[in-house]
Motif scaffolding. Structure first.
Motif, mmCIF file in Angstrom:
data_model
loop_
_atom_site.group_PDB
_atom_site.id
_atom_site.type_symbol
_atom_site.label_atom_id
_atom_site.label_comp_id
_atom_site.label_asym_id
_atom_site.label_seq_id
_atom_site.Cartn_x
_atom_site.Cartn_y
_atom_site.Cartn_z
ATOM 1 N N SER A 168 9.564 -4.554 4.100
ATOM 2 C CA SER A 168 9.700 -3.138 4.951
ATOM 3 C C SER A 168 9.498 -3.474 5.970
ATOM 4 N N GLY A 169 10.472 -2.499 6.688
ATOM 5 C CA GLY A 169 10.433 -2.332 8.414
ATOM 6 C C GLY A 169 8.888 -1.550 8.499
ATOM 7 N N SER A 170 9.178 -1.599 9.940
ATOM 8 C CA SER A 170 8.774 -0.188 10.047
ATOM 9 C C SER A 170 8.555 1.373 10.286
ATOM 10 N N ASP A 171 8.165 2.256 10.024
ATOM 11 C CA ASP A 171 7.802 3.576 9.271
ATOM 12 C C ASP A 171 6.964 4.473 9.514
ATOM 13 N N GLY A 172 6.101 4.208 10.088
ATOM 14 C CA GLY A 172 4.849 4.655 10.070
ATOM 15 C C GLY A 172 4.096 5.234 9.069
ATOM 16 N N TYR A 173 4.738 5.970 8.484
ATOM 17 C CA TYR A 173 4.243 5.856 6.898
ATOM 18 C C TYR A 173 5.242 5.740 5.499
ATOM 19 N N ALA A 174 4.852 5.068 4.506
ATOM 20 C CA ALA A 174 6.302 4.996 3.351
ATOM 21 C C ALA A 174 4.918 5.030 2.618
ATOM 22 N N ASP A 175 6.276 6.087 1.170
ATOM 23 C CA ASP A 175 5.378 5.815 0.083
ATOM 24 C C ASP A 175 6.280 5.600 -0.432
ATOM 25 N N TYR A 176 5.756 4.679 -1.428
ATOM 26 C CA TYR A 176 6.182 3.845 -2.327
ATOM 27 C C TYR A 176 5.433 3.673 -3.917
ATOM 28 N N THR A 177 5.051 5.124 -3.847
ATOM 29 C CA THR A 177 3.947 4.999 -5.269
ATOM 30 C C THR A 177 5.288 4.745 -6.691
ATOM 31 N N ASP A 178 6.728 4.967 -6.337
ATOM 32 C CA ASP A 178 7.779 4.605 -7.581
ATOM 33 C C ASP A 178 7.547 2.551 -8.066
ATOM 34 N N GLN A 179 6.396 1.577 -7.073
ATOM 35 C CA GLN A 179 6.027 0.597 -7.009
ATOM 36 C C GLN A 179 4.799 0.894 -7.942
ATOM 37 N N SER A 180 4.529 0.337 -9.073
ATOM 38 C CA SER A 180 3.488 0.050 -9.463
ATOM 39 C C SER A 180 3.170 -1.349 -9.816
ATOM 40 N N THR A 181 2.166 -1.785 -10.508
ATOM 41 C CA THR A 181 1.224 -2.854 -10.583
ATOM 42 C C THR A 181 0.264 -2.759 -12.073
ATOM 43 N N LEU A 182 -0.257 -3.175 -13.118
ATOM 44 C CA LEU A 182 -1.022 -3.085 -13.830
ATOM 45 C C LEU A 182 -2.314 -3.527 -13.730
ATOM 46 N N VAL A 183 -3.285 -3.454 -13.818
ATOM 47 C CA VAL A 183 -4.617 -3.816 -13.705
ATOM 48 C C VAL A 183 -5.586 -3.579 -14.942
ATOM 49 N N ASN A 184 -6.487 -4.464 -15.399
ATOM 50 C CA ASN A 184 -7.204 -4.729 -16.414
ATOM 51 C C ASN A 184 -8.692 -4.764 -15.845
ATOM 52 N N MET A 185 -9.698 -3.865 -16.365
ATOM 53 C CA MET A 185 -11.217 -3.758 -15.687
ATOM 54 C C MET A 185 -11.482 -5.387 -16.011
ATOM 55 N N GLY A 186 -12.052 -5.555 -15.059
ATOM 56 C CA GLY A 186 -13.151 -6.285 -15.382
ATOM 57 C C GLY A 186 -12.625 -6.880 -14.085
ATOM 58 N N GLU A 187 -10.864 -7.622 -13.724
ATOM 59 C CA GLU A 187 -10.514 -8.848 -13.642
ATOM 60 C C GLU A 187 -10.353 -8.915 -12.094
ATOM 61 N N SER A 188 -9.336 -9.789 -11.136
ATOM 62 C CA SER A 188 -9.841 -10.110 -10.384
ATOM 63 C C SER A 188 -8.455 -10.534 -9.461
ATOM 64 N N TYR A 189 -7.358 -9.711 -9.055
ATOM 65 C CA TYR A 189 -6.453 -10.038 -8.123
ATOM 66 C C TYR A 189 -6.401 -10.477 -6.762
#
Length: 815
Positions: free
Chosen positions: A660-681
């Motif tokens: 992305s470029g420079s925006d001051g603030y950007a809302d990208y909450t439409d982009q997500s990832t799944l994570v599992n408890m106890g695992e490292s990423y």
């Protein structure tokens, strides 16, 4: 206990996916007093610049390392597309007191056996470099078998980055970065005495390329073009262009031709070519942050011989080069794009081709493979084909192919490429491979061309990691000259291994039909020539038989994927082949059940079994992706922003891969990832405008209470780390399952990561979504199932710490 039923709904979606066989200046600002690290511009790759920085104590030099002897692998070429099968490597000089790297070569347009080479040259005392000679000159008049010339700079010393050209009038040119850091071009009319000319005087220029218009159908024939990156002054961080219309005697004022692509950091690694009617094309790598890999390819076009240029465009987005990812070899690398244009007047006349090295498949950009790709334009750069892999070894093996260069033979239109390749050797070694294409880049035959496997290493005494930044290949009239540097004898030297492409009449348009019941294949092909001896039919490289007909019948030995090639035998030898592949059988997937519904009390857990069965004839390789479809409520997080300058140019975290470029603030909450408890990423944050005093903070709202104030929610807090880096995040077992928010902040100064709320004078804030997958665990998520077999998948449900509600997910099973 209150009894509340929770409804878990899992929908199974099946997708089938198949495929067949293709160091650097942190920007200076006035916010604070510059420190030593902000004097060195790590983006610049020029040898002379790094030598100067090393002399000032600002940059490291490569140390002396033990030499690893090369392994002789033979000079045989195994390829239908090459006339003869033996091509010993030829050094361009027998001197032992010089080094040679970073080659450029050009064939005389009037004599396909006359070749000009220039390479970066230094003195060598047996253990380290001494004097820097720069871009030198060597010539061969017998198709690369013997060489003359000089290891000294063409017309005098310079700072290297050689590029070469020969005009229709016989004048030879060597382009380079001048000793003062500007652009220089030397010319010679006899190959021995050289005259230096200034193309562009200001310093801080880098990574130049030069080209001459030799098309007889061009109204701009003889024009000489030079392109480079400016790292200071006019057009800083952009591609500059200059031309000469008087055989290199004088040069027009430079043009900035790349600014319209709005690179987040800079544009670099440019290449210029001309078309059959005098069109001028320039291509380059776009860096949307620094330090980062190449992220896109830029392109500009002139239709008036370089007098003016149209608006530059990004012709391919979302690539991943290797500039900072690097390889497993001991030298610095890049993915600068290289271009060639067909001016042969043949079937593919006017086609533009661009090659580069990419991590994984372009657009996906994941995995351990580094492969060489090519794209093509048939309409002067207005549109581009999908990328085609040039190296033909199987993907997914973690092999590395890089430093590709490409040429279109100006008489035949045949495409040839060169690249480093480690498919047959250890991860620290390399061989040199070439590949040829006779059909406009749709299909390729690749083959080893070097006589040795060598172990790359940086040249002691030069910039850390430096062993040259590009290879060379040039061609004319079926003569092809791959040129590269290696250290096979403990010396860093230039080698050429000439070969001749096979132009014998060949079959075309091989078509295969299959009887699915019996496995019988029927092959047919076209052949327009009358004179030949017979056709050879190959399956998986083994000769099946011969025929004088344009058809052949075969029986496949078993289910599988098979490659056929048909060639024509002549009195003068065997032609290249027409190829095609056929698959007998398929993996077929059956899922039972196709939906799972589970009702649980809060705090309870259970498991269900899902069965995947392969009802086909071939092995099924499957993977399972979890897509959470439950609705998420509205968040009420504190506001946060930054005032710009430094900014977040790239985020990689699980499935999130955002530039992305420079925006001051950007809302990208439409982009997500799944994570599992106890695992490292791992999370990788890239700063698009680096200061060493920049700070980085990352917060994740583990308990979903709409703030980042709780213990353990500040998952990354780094002060004075240039506001970027790669860090490991472990998902706590106490995290509340479901979707939550991740906040990332870059700011300037303070030696802390600051607050997740409020504004800062400099920097940027971005928000993303993270889904903690606590209520559903799938095991396994990938595997192999033989034909006729099945495998059970365990679905574990856990309602601990969940609120009352309905939770849904899709399982996407792909093969």
């Amino acid at each position: 206990m209150q009894k509340t039923k929770l409804l878990f709904t899992m929908l199974i979606a099946v997708f089938f996916i198949s495929g067949t066989a293709f160091s650097q200046k942190q920007q200076e600002k006035e916010k604070h007093q510059k420190d030593q690290s902000e004097v060195l511009d790590t983006r610049i790759d020029n040898m002379g610049y790094w030598r100067l920085m090393a002399e000032q104590g600002l940059a490291p030099v490569a140390p002396v390392v033990p030499f690893t002897p090369a392994i002789n692998t033979g000079s045989e070429i195994k390829a239908f597309s090459v006339v003869f099968d033996d091509s010993p490597d030829v050094p361009v000089t027998d001197l032992t007191n010089v080094t040679q790297t970073e080659n450029s070569s050009f064939v005389d347009p009037n004599n396909a056996e006359y070749l000009l080479n220039s390479n970066n040259s230094t003195s060598w005392n047996g253990g380290s470099v001494g004097s820097l000679y720069g871009a030198n000159y060597f010539q061969s008049a017998d198709a690369g078998l013997t060489w003359g010339g000089s290891h000294q700079g063409a017309g005098g010393g310079n700072s290297g980055d050689p590029t070469t050209a020969i005009g229709l009038n016989g004048r030879q040119f060597v382009g380079y970065i001048s000793s003062s850091g500007g652009m220089g071009v030397a010319y010679s009319d006899n190959g021995s005495s050289w005259t230096q000319k200034t193309c562009y005087a200001p310093g801080s220029q880098d990574k130049n390329h030069m080209w001459i218009d030799n098309s007889l159908s061009s109204s701009h024939e003889g024009n000489l073009y030079n392109v480079w990156t400016s790292f200071g002054g006019f057009g800083s961080n952009n591609i500059l262009f200059a031309r000469s219309t008087d055989n290199g005697e004088s040069w027009n004022s430079a043009l900035n031709i790349s600014s319209a692509v709005n690179a987040g950091s800079h544009n670099q690694g440019c290449n210029v070519q001309s078309g059959p009617n005098g069109e001028v094309y320039v291509v380059w790598a776009i860096y949307d942050g620094w330090p980062t890999d190449e992220t896109a390819i830029g392109f500009a076009k002139s239709t008036d011989g370089g007098a003016t240029f149209g608006t530059a465009t990004r012709i391919i987005e979302n690539i991943r080069g290797i500039r900072t990812t690097e390889t497993s070899k001991n030298h610095r690398v890049n993915s600068f794009p290289v271009m060639t244009v067909d001016i042969s007047g043949g079937q593919y006349n006017g086609n533009i081709y661009i090659t580069w090295a990419n991590v994984g498949v372009p657009g996906v950009n994941t995995g351990s493979d580094i492969d060489v790709y090519v794209i093509r334009s048939e309409d002067d750069g207005a549109s581009w084909s999908t990328s085609v892999k040039i190296n033909q070894d199987p993907s997914g093996q973690g092999k590395e192919h890089y430093f590709s260069w490409i040429v279109s033979d100006p008489e035949t239109g045949i495409l040839s490429t060169i690249f480093y390749d480690d498919r047959n050797v250890s991860s620290s070694q390399c061989e040199v491979f070439c590949a040829n294409s006779f059909d406009g880049g749709d299909t390729w035959e690749d083959f080893k061309v070097s006589d040795v496997a060598f172990t790359p290493s940086a040249i002691p005494g030069l910039a850390g990691g430096y062993m040259g930044d590009y290879l060379s290949i040039t061609a004319r009239g079926s003569y092809v000259y791959p040129v590269w540097g290696d250290n096979r004898n403990g010396l860093f030297m230039t080698y050429v291994s000439p070969y001749v492409t096979n132009n014998l009449p060949k079959p075309t348009d091989l078509v295969i039909s299959l009887d699915e019941e019996t496995g019988e294949t029927s092959l047919s092909w076209d052949y327009e020539e009358k004179d030949f001896l017979y056709f050879n039919v190959y399956r998986e490289g083994e000769l099946l038989g011969t025929t004088t007909e344009n058809s052949y019948t075969d029986n496949l030995p078993d289910y599988g994927i098979y490659n056929y090639v048909v060639t024509a035998m002549h009195d003068d030898g065997e032609s290249t082949g027409a190829g095609a592949s056929i698959q007998w059988g398929n993996p077929h997937i059956a899922i039972n059940p196709d939906m799972v519904i589970e009702n649980l009390l809060i705090g309870a857990s259970s498991s269900k079994t899902l069965t995947i069965q392969n009802t086909g004839e071939l092995q099924l390789n499957y993977s399972i992706g979890v897509e959470i479809t439950s609705d998420k409520g509205v968040d009420a997080y504190c506001s946060a922003s930054g005032g710009g300058d430094e900014y977040i140019s790239g985020i990689e975290f699980g499935d999130i891969n955002n530039n992305s470029g420079s925006d001051g603030y950007a809302d990208y909450t439409d982009q997500s990832t799944l994570v599992n408890m106890g695992e490292s990423y791992d999370i990788t944050v890239t700063n698009g405008n680096v200061y060493t005093s920049d700070d980085l903070g990352v917060w994740i709202d583990w308990n979903q209470d709409d703030d980042f104030d709780d213990a353990g929610e500040n998952v990354v807090c780094e002060g004075g780390n240039s506001g970027q880096g790669t860090y490991s995040i472990t998902i706590p077992s106490t995290a509340v399952p479901g979707e939550t928010t991740m906040r990332i902040r870059i700011k300037w100064s303070g030696e802390d990561c600051g607050s997740p709320c409020g504004s800062t004078s400099y920097g940027e804030v971005e928000d993303y979504s993270v889904y903690v997958l606590g209520w559903l665990i799938v095991d396994p998520t990938e595997g192999e199932i033989a034909a006729g077999e099945s495998e059970d998948i365990t679905l574990s449900f856990d309602a601990a710490d969940l609120e009352e509600g309905v939770y849904t997910a899709n399982l996407n099973i792909s093969s």
